[in-house]
Design a protein around this motif. Structure first.
Motif, PDB file in Angstrom:
ATOM      1  N   LEU A   1       3.135   4.131  10.127  1.00  0.00           N
ATOM      2  CA  LEU A   1       2.727   5.290   9.328  1.00  0.00           C
ATOM      3  C   LEU A   1       3.816   6.348   9.271  1.00  0.00           C
ATOM      4  O   LEU A   1       3.992   7.016   8.235  1.00  0.00           O
ATOM      5  N   THR A   2       4.565   6.508  10.350  1.00  0.00           N
ATOM      6  CA  THR A   2       5.626   7.515  10.357  1.00  0.00           C
ATOM      7  C   THR A   2       6.749   7.149   9.400  1.00  0.00           C
ATOM      8  O   THR A   2       7.184   7.974   8.583  1.00  0.00           O
TER       9      THR A   2
ATOM     10  N   VAL B   1       1.638  -4.378  -2.990  1.00  0.00           N
ATOM     11  CA  VAL B   1       0.353  -4.931  -3.408  1.00  0.00           C
ATOM     12  C   VAL B   1      -0.640  -4.946  -2.257  1.00  0.00           C
ATOM     13  O   VAL B   1      -1.850  -5.044  -2.471  1.00  0.00           O
ATOM     14  N   ALA B   2      -0.140  -4.793  -1.023  1.00  0.00           N
ATOM     15  CA  ALA B   2      -1.040  -4.744   0.135  1.00  0.00           C
ATOM     16  C   ALA B   2      -1.967  -3.544   0.082  1.00  0.00           C
ATOM     17  O   ALA B   2      -2.994  -3.522   0.767  1.00  0.00           O
TER      18      ALA B   2
ATOM     19  N   PRO C   1      -4.438 -10.354   5.566  1.00  0.00           N
ATOM     20  CA  PRO C   1      -4.545 -10.423   7.030  1.00  0.00           C
ATOM     21  C   PRO C   1      -3.275  -9.946   7.717  1.00  0.00           C
ATOM     22  O   PRO C   1      -2.168 -10.096   7.190  1.00  0.00           O
ATOM     23  N   ALA C   2      -3.457  -9.352   8.884  1.00  0.00           N
ATOM     24  CA  ALA C   2      -2.357  -8.926   9.763  1.00  0.00           C
ATOM     25  C   ALA C   2      -1.511  -7.805   9.173  1.00  0.00           C
ATOM     26  O   ALA C   2      -0.393  -7.563   9.613  1.00  0.00           O
ATOM     27  N   LEU C   3      -2.042  -7.114   8.168  1.00  0.00           N
ATOM     28  CA  LEU C   3      -1.271  -6.038   7.526  1.00  0.00           C
ATOM     29  C   LEU C   3      -2.091  -4.756   7.355  1.00  0.00           C
ATOM     30  O   LEU C   3      -1.790  -3.940   6.491  1.00  0.00           O
ATOM     31  N   SER C   4      -3.110  -4.557   8.177  1.00  0.00           N
ATOM     32  CA  SER C   4      -4.001  -3.422   7.951  1.00  0.00           C
ATOM     33  C   SER C   4      -3.293  -2.079   8.088  1.00  0.00           C
ATOM     34  O   SER C   4      -3.483  -1.169   7.248  1.00  0.00           O
ATOM     35  N   ALA C   5      -2.452  -1.893   9.097  1.00  0.00           N
ATOM     36  CA  ALA C   5      -1.738  -0.629   9.264  1.00  0.00           C
ATOM     37  C   ALA C   5      -0.703  -0.452   8.158  1.00  0.00           C
ATOM     38  O   ALA C   5      -0.564   0.635   7.580  1.00  0.00           O
ATOM     39  N   TYR C   6       0.013  -1.522   7.843  1.00  0.00           N
ATOM     40  CA  TYR C   6       1.002  -1.480   6.763  1.00  0.00           C
ATOM     41  C   TYR C   6       0.336  -1.137   5.436  1.00  0.00           C
ATOM     42  O   TYR C   6       0.827  -0.280   4.685  1.00  0.00           O
TER      43      TYR C   6
END
Length: 263
Positions: A124-125, A154-155, A161-166
């Protein structure tokens, strides 16, 4: 020289006039991947480009590749003091800026259950806080009629999957694209976002074992409506369009994803 020959010569010279000659461009995260491809396109068309990155060796290699119209500055997009220093350097190099591509970012592959506070804060930073304050600090240098381009993904509209924070970080960038577009509109500055899909930028090879990267790329291509991955050059052309040619466009997000988020 016959008149027809002179006319042909003049037409050829006009046809090959560099499209972005005299333009000053800043690209954060410009030492590799999408940023470097965009820098190459713009330099090839006559622009002066200042690129940033955190890896000195990668910056030096990019600077050598791009040639004398490029300046390479080590700068960490997650550090406000370094963003302040970058603004001072840009002012010294260019005075005013015609386009800003706030592209610096990191991936954050991790299942939800395994995502740590450290990873969440890092993603996030760098991906959200970084571009926000990069635009804020460089905005005083942006010329009227200039274009800002942010990098989303596009995320931010797909549940991957495996990209929730991104994905959350890129959704934040999508939202700030609208907000900054509105706030900078009185100064004649446009703000848009490019949203890459599966791009063969070399990042997978840097973050995964070679065999895993190859299988991942094959699966991404098979899952895409165009049955292939995109190239950094295709992103670069979209960025240049948003930065310079999309003069009646602001606050929008251009998906460059082979239709993956649309079809």
């Amino acid at each position: 020289m016959p008149a027809t020959t002179a006319t042909t010569t003049a037409a050829a010279a006009l046809k090959h006039q560099p499209k972005y000659e005299g333009k000053n461009v800043v690209i954060t995260g410009g030492s590799s991947g999408l940023g470097l491809a965009t820098a190459q396109l713009l330099v090839d068309e006559g622009a002066r480009v200042l690129i940033t990155g955190r890896d000195r060796a990668a910056l030096d290699a990019a600077r050598e590749q791009l040639g004398p119209n490029a300046v390479a500055v080590r700068s960490d997009a997650s550090s406000l003091p370094e963003i302040d220093a970058l603004a001072d350097r840009v002012k010294a190099e260019f005075g005013t800026v015609d386009a800003l591509f706030a592209n610096a970012g990191v991936n954050g592959f991790a299942p939800f259950e395994a995502t740590t506070e450290e990873l969440f804060d890092q993603v996030l930073t760098v991906n959200a806080k970084g571009p926000y304050f990069t635009v804020q600090k460089l905005a005083p240098l942006l010329a009227e009629g200039s274009g800002v381009v942010l990098t989303t993904s596009v995320a931010n509209v797909l549940g991957l999957p495996a990209l929730s924070a991104y994905a959350a970080s890129k959704a934040a960038v999508r939202s700030m694209t609208r907000g900054l577009a509105r706030e900078l509109l009185p100064r004649g500055i446009r703000v848009n976002a490019v949203s890459p899909g599966p791009i063969d930028s070399g990042i997978l090879e840097k973050t995964m074992p070679a065999d895993v990267a190859a299988r991942t790329k094959a699966q991404m291509a098979a899952d895409n409506p165009m049955l292939r991955m995109g190239t950094p050059a295709e992103i670069a052309r979209a960025v240049a369009f948003l930065a310079f040619d999309a003069t009646f466009t602001t606050g929008t997000e251009l998906a460059v994803d082979g239709g993956g988020s649309q079809l």
